[in-house]
Each structure stands twice: as structure tokens, then as C-alpha cells.
Design an enzyme around this catalytic site. Structure first.
Site, PDB file in Angstrom:
ATOM      1  CD  GLU A  19     -14.699  14.043  -0.465  1.00  0.00           C
ATOM      2  OE1 GLU A  19     -13.769  13.611   0.237  1.00  0.00           O
ATOM      3  OE2 GLU A  19     -14.538  14.487  -1.627  1.00  0.00           O
ATOM      4  CG  ASP A  47     -13.518  13.727  -5.336  1.00  0.00           C
ATOM      5  OD1 ASP A  47     -13.255  13.227  -4.238  1.00  0.00           O
ATOM      6  OD2 ASP A  47     -12.772  14.528  -5.929  1.00  0.00           O
ATOM      7  N   GLY A  72      -0.905  -2.066  -9.670  1.00  0.00           N
ATOM      8  CA  GLY A  72      -1.275  -3.045 -10.683  1.00  0.00           C
ATOM      9  C   GLY A  72      -2.571  -3.794 -10.457  1.00  0.00           C
ATOM     10  CG  ASP A 120      -6.368  -6.281 -13.264  1.00  0.00           C
ATOM     11  OD1 ASP A 120      -7.092  -7.027 -12.567  1.00  0.00           O
ATOM     12  OD2 ASP A 120      -5.358  -6.679 -13.858  1.00  0.00           O
TER      13      ASP A 120
END
Length: 658
Positions: free
Chosen positions: A400, A371, A186, A188
Site C-alpha cells: 500500500e 498494509d 459477525g 466469518d
């Protein structure tokens, strides 16, 4: 016969009536808007909508805009429109789609189409599309570099804003449960925004968030995508984090506080619930798309047998690599929930290139972290980097590159002579640095290979890098065990951090390291991605405040903060040349020198006292006397031999007395 004829006529009439009811729909257009003044004046519009591939022509009377071509893909529900906007000015244009057949319509407010003024004109669909003015020219956008310290965090695990809603309508089933390490917790964007002063207090200068784009997957148990690497919409911030406007507001506020923002992007794969999966734009949009078609593109096919990547990156550059090894690396899927994109499809690659440009221009990001960089095909990725470099020469992207041999990493850096293809990738990740320090912390530094010799023997290959100052080093991240493992060895951590922040590298920290957060991946990745203490309602332990930190946490935070603030703007660290000394008596020494200034990092890599023989370091210490350790403020006399405590670390700075 008469009955058969009547039935035939009725069937024919029914089919005609059914066909008449089929309506062409425009659901959305990507990019949602575009910019004038870019060096490449062509823009690809990807139009989504039922039957939109039946479009025969697209036209506009907007001054300076020319529709170059239409590309009809395999699916009837996509259309690519290539436009040239070289001579256009900012404004709103009307695009007219001439579609075969009757009964076409444009969807209303829920679509991504700029809805105002959209109307039906018989077989014509008219939609409005906005061209925007750029805030600045590309050369004025400055990315991160060696003067920065990046702070990596996971938005879901860092902090939650006061108006957060645990369940949002319009998304697939998901669950927020902070007791489950592999579900959403949760965090944000508003939670992040409320803690920007914390980053200033700590002393970092750039924030790298793991992906913030929409991941609309059914987040239950092991299929959770709280990590963000299964994108389902490349142009939308995940609503659980906030909106696109809130992301821009966060970045603007970061800039006001002197913080840069690095955006995590993924070109290698997307999420299983991306619209492309259920309805492939073309048969070669994905690698191994035949399996995807057989599975029906549904979430049930997650458990179907498929070719998974080998996770071995060496075949990409191996001169002796077999075709099967190369295929498994680059075409195999990362995991079954992340279909592998085919960057060799030029239309897909154009989409991805434009997406990165759009976020730079729209949100004002200061860098990109790509990524799984080598898993994607080399040539199209090099083209992406080349275009970004031409448009934004002072911007920066880090890829990466998870192989621990320096020669492999160096071959991926821009202008490397080790590769037959220029990647144009300015910054690569130094997994060798991370691996060597992770081993050294468990060992005694001897006279040959163990302990700090590992790091020494890694740096000796810096001649392979075209630009060692544009290599990103780190001691841990969201994909590795935390440096502390399940313990709290602050002495080893200080050694690692002192080296990280003073060597010729762009340093990256992982959130919570400054307060001794620990954890390993033994059971699940979630244990190295724990919530930051104090970031969520009900937290009894608040490490965002001085008062909330324990004595050990405060000691580590203060030590690191002093080092980080000292590093900011330090020309010796930013520009200085590096000298390292072979570990002697278990002590490893690295210096950075710029003009008459010297920074010296001294590390006792043993669990016992060790003596620094100052005569051995006469080339930098001749005439030097009393010096101050930057992180602690304590003074030491380097005019004579110094006995160092077990695992002691010093970072001293002095001016050449000559």
C-alpha cells in the site's frame, strides 16, 4: 538487637522461600513449527514464558539441527533461540532448556508449545518442536499477476456461517451489532467458504481478505478492531473468524475453484493488546517506546498524549526532507490503539520475515498485501522482500503506497531507477488511477485537463515504472469512499470498470461494487464497509442469487460478469502493449494490441452525445467494420463515425483485417 536479628533472619528466610516458589514457565514458542528445505536454513524461535530469559543453554540431539545462539532480551520473559536446520529432516525434536535456579515447569495444553512429552528435569525444561516437510519448493508457488482480478472483501462484513457464535470465551469483551457501523457484525471464514461459487459466477480470480489474524481488543465503540489491523497474535486466526485449520481449508477450497488467496499483513504496527505491549521484549521493540513504558502498556493509555504519524508519506523519499518530518512519518504511531513497531530491530524483523514465510508454507496463500508499506523503515522492509523473492521467485506482494503522484509510486517498485534503494517490491498500488477517475466522474471531458484527461495525463508517466503490468489499479477500497458515493450512477461506474479491466494494470475490485453498493466515510469508515446483502441470517435481500437481485443490481452484475469472464485468459489484455489517444471531442480511447488482435475501450467522458471520428483512429481501425461490445453483446459499425450516447462506454475486440 536480638529482636532485630530475629526479624532479619525471618525476612531473609521469607525471601528465600519466595524465591524458591518462582517458577520458570514456557507459555508458547513462535513460530509454532517450522519447515526444512528453505534456502535460509536458520530459524529464530521466540520463546515466551515467565523467567525464560534465565536460560543458560538450549540443546537438542536431533540429527542435523544446530543451536547457533541465544539472545537474552531486556524483558525476563522472552528468549530468542537461533537454530540451523540445514541438514535436518522432518520430524519432532526435543529442545532442552537449562535454566538457572530451581522449580522450573512447562505449562500444559493451553500453551503453544507442542505439549506431548514435555517434562521437568530439575533445572531442565524439555519441550518438543516439530519440523515439517514443505508441500512444494518455493519456485512452484505462483502469485497473482495481471492475468488476475482481485476481489477485496472484509470477512466481518461479508457472510456468516451457520454455526457462528456471537460470544466466544477467552477473548476480551466485544460486541457484535450489525446496526453499529463501527462494531463487529459477525462475518466469518465459513460464511465465505459457503459462497465460493458466487466468485466463480462473477468472474474474479483472486480473493484479498482484510486481515484475518487475531485482534483481541476490547471491541467497544470507537476502539473496535473489526477491520483487523490491530493484530494481537501473528500466528493465530481470529477465533471469531475461525481456526488456522479452517483458514487452510478455505484456501484449499478456493484453489479447487481456481481462486487465489491474498493475505493482508501488517508489519508497521500491532494491536495494543499484543503481549509485546504490556511486556516489551526489548526497549527498542517499538518506536517511541518511552511513552509506552510511561503509560504502563495498558488500554487506559490509549488516551494519553503521544506522537501520531503525520500520515504524509512524501518525506520518506523527499531529497530535501527534514529529520522531524521523516521521524513523524515513520516513527509516529498510526493511531493510539496500534503501537508502532521498530523494523530496525533485527530480531523483530527476523520474526516478521519468518511469519510471512510460515503463512505461505502453512496456509498456502498466493500473495501478500502489505498494509501501510512506506510507514515502516525502508531498509528492513527491502530485506524482507529480497528474502521472499529469493525463496519464492514467482510469488507476489503488493504494498500500500498511498500517494497519488506516479513518480512516488514508481520509486517503490522493484528495480526502480528513481530510488537509491531497491525495494524488491514487485507490485505497488496505483492511487493516482483511483484519484483521477474519482475526479473525472464529476467533470466534463474537455480538450485539456478535466474529465478523462486526468487519467490520460496519469498514464503518460508509465515510463517511470520498471514494470507497469505489475501495478495494481482500483476505483475504491475499504479506506476510500465507494466509487458511487451515496448515489447509483451506473454509467460512470461502467466507465471506471471498463478502463480498470482493460488497461495495463492488475485490477482490484471492492466487494459489492458489482451490485451497486455505495457509501461514504463522512461519518465513519463503517459506511463504506456495509454488510453484503444476503450474507447474514435474517437478511431479506440476498444478492448471492440471481433471484434476489433487483433489476438494477442484476443489470450491473451481468454487465460486469460478462466483462470479467471475457478477460480471463485473454492474451491481449495480459500481454498486449497499450496505446492511448488524447481525449478528442470528449471521447477517450485506449487500445491493447497483441499480434493481430486488438481490444479497444471507448469512453464518452461527457454528459452529452459525442462523435467518434474514426479517421483519427485509423492506425487501429483501418479496415475494421462491424464489432461487438463485449459487456452488452450489441454490434456497432466502426467503418464510419459513431455517435456515442452521454457517458457511454464500449469495449470491443477485433482482429486486424490486413
Amino acid at each position: 538487637m536480638k529482636k532485630l536479628l530475629i526479624l532479619s533472619l525471618l525476612f531473609s528466610t521469607a525471601m528465600t522461600m519466595s524465591a524458591a516458589k518462582v517458577k520458570t514457565v514456557i507459555d508458547r514458542i513462535e513460530p509454532t513449527d517450522w519447515f526444512v528445505g528453505l534456502k535460509n536454513p536458520q530459524v529464530q524461535l521466540m520463546v515466551y514464558g515467565k523467567g525464560i530469559n534465565n536460560t543458560e543453554t538450549v540443546s537438542t540431539d536431533y540429527p542435523g539441527v544446530v543451536v547457533d545462539s541465544l539472545v537474552h532480551l531486556d524483558s525476563p520473559n522472552y528468549l530468542l533461540v537461533y537454530m540451523n536446520v540445514k541438514n535436518a529432516r522432518p520430524g519432532t525434536m526435543t529442545l532442552n532448556f537449562e535454566v538457572k535456579g530451581q522449580g522450573s515447569k512447562v505449562k500444559g495444553q493451553g500453551s503453544k508449545v507442542k505439549g506431548q512429552g514435555s517434562k521437568v528435569k530439575g533445572q531442565r525444561l524439555s519441550v518438543q518442536y516439530q519440523l515439517k516437510q514443505r508441500e512444494m519448493s518455493g519456485d512452484k508457488r505462483k502469485g497473482f499477476d495481471i492475468s488476475d482480478v482481485l476481489y477485496l472483501l472484509m470477512p466481518d462484513r461479508f457472510a456468516q456461517g451457520p454455526d457462528h457464535k456471537a460470544q466466544l470465551p477467552g477473548l476480551r469483551a466485544y460486541k457484535e451489532d450489525r446496526n453499529e457501523p463501527s462494531l463487529r457484525h459477525g462475518g466469518d471464514l465459513e460464511g465465505l467458504r459457503q459462497h465460493l461459487d458466487y466468485f466463480n459466477e462473477l468472474g474474479v480470480t483472486a480473493l484479498w481478505f482484510t486481515p484475518i489474524l487475531e485482534n483481541d481488543s476490547p471491541d467497544m465503540d470507537r476502539w473496535s478492531t473489526y477491520h483487523g489491523y490491530a493484530c494481537t497474535n501473528y500466528y493465530r486466526v481470529d477465533p471469531r473468524f475461525g481456526t488456522n485449520d479452517e483458514y487452510r481449508r478455505l484456501i484449499d477450497d478456493c484453489h479447487k475453484k481456481g481462486l487465489k488467496v491474498v493475505m493482508d499483513m501488517i508489519f508497521n504496527h500491532c494491536g495494543f493488546e499484543h503481549p509485546w505491549v504490556a511486556d516489551m521484549p526489548s526497549k527498542d521493540w517499538f518506536n517511541l517506546s518511552d511513552w509506552l513504558k510511561e503509560s504502563g502498556g495498558t488500554s487506559d493509555s490509549r488516551n494519553t498524549s503521544f506522537l501520531q504519524t503525520s500520515y504524509k508519506l512524501t518525506p520518506v523519499l523527499d531529497p530535501y526532507a527534514s529529520e522531524v518530518d521523516k521521524r513523524e512519518t515513520q516513527e509516529g504511531w498510526f493511531v493510539s490503539t496500534m503501537p508502532d513497531l521498530n523494523q530496525n530491530n533485527p530480531h523483530l524483523m527476523r520474526y516478521l520475515i519468518q511469519n510471512s514465510i510460515w503463512w505461505i508454507e502453512t496456509a498456502g496463500i498466493d500473495g501478500i498485501r502489505m498494509d501501510t508499506y512506506p510507514y515502516a523503515f525502508r531498509e528492513p522492509m527491502a530485506q524482507w522482500m529480497k528474502e521472499l523473492d529469493e525463496e519464492y521467485p514467482n510469488f507476489n506482494t503488493v504494498g500500500e503506497t498511498w500517494v497519488t503522484q506516479p513518480a512516488y509510486t514508481a520509486a517503490w517498485q522493484k528495480d526502480s531507477k528513481l530510488s537509491d534503494l531497491n525495494s524488491y517490491l514487485k507490485t505497488v498500488m496505483d492511487f493516482s488511477f483511483q484519484e483521477k477517475l474519482d475526479s473525472a466522474k464529476h467533470e466534463e471531458t474537455d480538450d485539456w485537463w478535466r474529465g478523462m484527461n486526468r487519467l490520460y495525463n496519469s498514464f503518460v508517466y508509465d515510463y517511470l515504472y520498471p514494470n507497469p503490468s505489475s501495478v495494481m489499479a482500483f476505483i475504491d477500497n475499504h479506506d476510500t469512499d465507494r466509487f458511487l458515493g451515496n448515489g447509483r450512477d451506473s454509467l460512470a461506474l461502467k466507465q471506471a470498470l471498463a478502463l480498470l479491466l482493460t488497461v495495463r494494470r492488475i485490477p482490484q475490485l471492492y466487494y459489492g461494487t458489482e451490485i451497486l453498493m455505495n457509501g461514504t466515510k463522512e461519518q465513519t469508515d463503517g459506511h463504506v464497509r456495509k454488510d453484503f446483502p444476503g450474507g447474514f441470517p435474517g437478511d431479506q435481500h440476498n444478492c448471492f442469487t440471481k433471484e434476489g437481485r433487483s433489476r438494477a443490481e442484476a443489470s450491473m452484475f451481468n454487465w460486469l460478469s460478462r466483462l470479467l469472464h471475457w478477460r480471463q485468459g485473454n492474451e491481449t489484455i495480459i500481454r498486449g502493449y497499450q496505446t492511448q489517444f488524447i481525449p478528442h471531442n470528449g471521447i477517450y480511447v485506449i487500445t491493447r494490441r497483441w499480434h493481430r488482435n486488438t481490444v479497444m475501450t471507448i469512453v464518452n467522458g461527457t454528459s452529452h452525445e459525442a462523435v467518434l471520428d474514426v479517421k483519427r483512429y485509423a492506425e487501429v481501425l483501418d479496415g475494421v467494420g462491424r464489432v461487438q461490445d463485449i459487456p452488452t453483446g450489441r454490434y456497432y459499425d466502426l467503418s464510419k463515425d459513431l455517435t456515442m450516447k452521454p457517458r457511454q462506454t464500449l469495449v470491443v475486440e477485433f482482429t486486424d483485417p490486413k
